[in-house]
Design a protein around this motif. Structure first.
Motif, mmCIF file in Angstrom:
data_model
loop_
_atom_site.group_PDB
_atom_site.id
_atom_site.type_symbol
_atom_site.label_atom_id
_atom_site.label_comp_id
_atom_site.label_asym_id
_atom_site.label_seq_id
_atom_site.Cartn_x
_atom_site.Cartn_y
_atom_site.Cartn_z
ATOM 1 N N ALA A 336 0.846 -1.163 -0.015
ATOM 2 C CA ALA A 336 -0.028 0.050 -0.110
ATOM 3 C C ALA A 336 0.883 1.195 0.152
ATOM 4 O O ALA A 336 0.742 2.279 -0.728
ATOM 5 N N TYR A 337 2.042 1.261 0.685
ATOM 6 C CA TYR A 337 2.875 2.299 0.832
ATOM 7 C C TYR A 337 3.493 2.511 -0.661
ATOM 8 O O TYR A 337 3.455 3.699 -1.133
ATOM 9 N N THR A 338 3.959 1.502 -1.169
ATOM 10 C CA THR A 338 4.580 1.670 -2.814
ATOM 11 C C THR A 338 3.470 2.348 -3.680
ATOM 12 O O THR A 338 3.946 3.097 -4.507
ATOM 13 N N TYR A 339 2.247 1.711 -3.608
ATOM 14 C CA TYR A 339 1.225 2.206 -4.698
ATOM 15 C C TYR A 339 0.744 3.628 -4.140
ATOM 16 O O TYR A 339 0.534 4.485 -5.366
ATOM 17 N N SER A 340 0.932 4.081 -2.883
ATOM 18 C CA SER A 340 0.531 5.500 -2.585
ATOM 19 C C SER A 340 1.800 6.260 -2.824
ATOM 20 O O SER A 340 1.618 7.402 -2.555
ATOM 21 N N THR A 341 2.965 6.078 -3.023
ATOM 22 C CA THR A 341 4.168 6.815 -3.019
ATOM 23 C C THR A 341 4.771 6.793 -4.391
ATOM 24 O O THR A 341 5.112 7.747 -5.065
#
Length: 615
Positions: A336-341
């Motif tokens: 989720a962090y990767t997708y959001s960043t």
């Protein structure tokens, strides 16, 4: 002498112990040695009518039994026959024979259990020897048991059996009473084992095993072989029973359910231990040895030990158990962090809370699956299922609510500063991974207990935990709806009505209380102090985050900076409980006003509107 296989049996009248040796010359009369233990099935047998008077014992002591002959059964040799009563002493309910028999050779005499055994109301007293020999135990089958192997006992609920030997701390060898069938293995947890003298249920039969009151399987088989030439047993030969001690090991929290099943004739304990080490600990045999052995001088190759299975289960949980659940939580948050960043001009917080709910649901699915995989019927334990259902309702409600809110408003002010610093932006995602993992620890531990067979059934008292969870969930839901409705009509005003009249942070009070409800519901399944501590870690970590990190501290700073100059808001804060709901104060004192000023200063606001005392 006849076999007790296929013979209809009545409950024994009492037990007797031989005080002298006797050699039989008749096929209907049993031979015995000093200390041998028999169950009397008929104190005046009709079959003895034509035998006349039995021989007198060499010591010529008077018999305490009126009948010259007794019909008895020998549960070890699985035969029944007649014996002369003058050669025996009755084992009374105190556990003593009328006169003390001489100590016998190891594994020959079967003495009654001593008073240290954990039997309701106390067990029979010791026979006086320094180390009491094993006995056999009557038991009643509590649940239907469907065998998976040929050497297991196909028992039905209500069957009466004799427990003859044990294999590890989980399996015993048992034989039917009054029913056809050879001896076979059955889990101890399926039986209500009773004291052979008092016939009272034994509360903790594993303590009896640790005291050596029941023959280990290896010794029982050796005894059977030694007695084979002396006893005439009718019927087919019983199946060969393979030991169960640490020969079936399940890893219930790994990526799959890993099991080791081995026959002692084809694999030794050292190679079995090596297999487990290769699978669980990357081949580090010393790691298992350090975890398993609690006794000084334990050797990794000496794997047959009564405490080993329990210790291995703890080792399995402490490593793959925690690791797999934490890895699942971390993996989802990392994605989720990767997708959001990555690939964005500016990081987005839109998927933060939604990913938290997805992580909770994944951990629930893992725990429920583990409980189902460990069940014979493939059905999760009701306690695990209930906890999972409650957690899922909370996760879906909160996740969809927060995701809808951030989509409406376009931002979450908690992350305004964090998004500007790439290193700081990692922190909320890492904290959420730990938060999700810790909050589901009560469920994770309950699933582990269910997989071990130590989770109790749901009881009426569990309604307390359900009520606390449901009450907290309802309070959080009502608080969120009321605040949303108020802010839609009054976007710049503070929320001071509804449930917020009784608590400034009513929604957080609801969330913290519901996780303590989950703890109460999971607590009956905890079996050790570290399990209780692990289950409590979730609610405690949630409270830490809300009280000190990302919840109340951020909202306090925002609220006091916006409304600190509003006398009505200052008065509201002075009258209203910060967290736990309570009736607002009718009168304000100087202490109340000083407390409000302190709250504002802790939030970084040194000057607030003055409010008059209302005595």
């Amino acid at each position: 002498m006849t076999s007790i296989v296929g013979s209809a049996k009545l409950p024994p009248k009492y037990a007797v112990r031989a005080r002298l040796d006797f050699k039989s010359t008749s096929p209907v009369i049993l031979s015995f040695r000093v200390g041998d233990f028999f169950l009397v099935t008929d104190a005046d047998p009709p079959a003895a009518a034509g035998l006349g008077r039995p021989p007198n014992p060499p010591d010529a002591q008077p018999s305490e039994i009126d009948s010259p002959w007794l019909e008895v059964s020998d549960p070890v040799r699985q035969v029944k026959g007649l014996v002369p009563s003058a050669f025996f002493n009755v084992i009374h309910r105190s556990g003593h024979a009328h006169q003390q028999a001489a100590p016998s050779a190891p594994n020959r005499a079967l003495h009654g259990p001593d008073a240290a055994s954990p039997v309701a109301g106390g067990l029979a007293a010791s026979s006086g020897t320094s180390s009491a020999a094993p006995v056999v135990y009557p038991a009643v089958v509590q649940f239907d048991f469907a065998p998976e192997q040929a050497d297991e006992l196909p028992a039905k609920q209500g069957d009466h059996v004799l427990v003859l030997a044990h294999s590890g701390m989980e399996w015993v060898v048992a034989k039917f009473i009054g029913k056809l069938g050879d001896p076979g293995l059955i889990p101890i947890s399926y039986l209500e084992v009773r004291d052979p003298v008092s016939n009272r249920p034994i509360r903790d039969f594993t303590a009896v095993l640790r005291q050596g009151r029941l023959l280990p399987l290896k010794q029982w088989k050796a005894r059977q072989q030694a007695l084979a030439d002396q006893a005439v047993v009718l019927g087919a030969s019983p199946p060969q029973i393979a030991p169960r001690t640490v020969l079936k090991i399940k890893v219930v929290y790994g990526p799959d359910v890993f099991a080791v099943r081995a026959n002692p004739g084809t694999i030794n304990h050292s190679s079995l231990l090596t297999k487990v080490a290769d699978k669980l600990f990357n081949g580090d045999l010393g790691a298992i040895n350090r975890v398993l052995w609690r006794r000084p001088g334990g050797d990794a190759t000496d794997f047959v030990d009564l405490d080993t299975e329990e210790a291995l289960e703890e080792a399995i949980f402490l490593r793959p158990g925690f690791a797999s659940a934490l890895a699942l939580s971390t993996g989802i948050q990392l994605g989720a962090y990767t997708y959001s960043t990555v690939g964005r001009d500016e990081p987005t917080e839109h998927y933060y809370d939604l990913s938290g709910s997805v992580t909770h649901l994944a951990l629930v699915a893992q725990a429920v699956s583990v409980s189902a995989l460990a069940s014979k019927r493939g059905v999760p334990h009701p306690r695990v299922l209930l906890l999972g259902a409650l957690s899922s309702v909370w996760a879906v409600r909160l996740g969809t609510y927060l995701y809808g809110r951030v989509k409406r408003t376009g931002k979450d002010s908690r992350f305004d500063e964090l998004k500007k610093n790439p290193a700081a932006w990692v922190f909320p995602w890492a904290a959420q991974a730990v938060w999700c993992f810790s909050l589901q620890l009560p469920l994770t531990l309950a699933a582990l207990s269910a997989a071990r067979g130590t989770a109790p059934r749901l009881r009426a008292l569990d309604l307390v935990g359900v009520a606390v969870f449901a009450g907290g969930l309802a309070l959080e839901w009502v608080a969120d709806r009321q605040k949303d409705a108020f802010k839609s009509a009054n976007p710049t005003a503070p929320m001071t009505s509804g449930v917020f009249r009784y608590s400034v942070y009513a929604n957080y009070a609801g969330e913290m209380s519901l996780w303590w409800g989950a703890f109460l519901l999971a607590a009956p399944a905890m079996t050790s102090p570290w399990m209780y501590a692990g289950a409590a870690a979730g609610p405690l970590f949630d409270a830490l985050l809300l009280l000190k990190v990302s919840g109340i501290p951020l909202l306090e700073k925002s609220a006091w900076s916006k409304y600190g100059n509003d006398p009505k808001y200052v008065e509201y804060r002075a009258k209203t409980a910060t967290l736990l709901p309570w009736w607002p104060k009718a009168h304000l004192t100087e202490v109340d006003l000083a407390a409000v000023r302190t709250l504002a200063q802790e939030a970084g606001v040194n000057t607030i509107a003055s409010v008059e005392k209302k005595e």
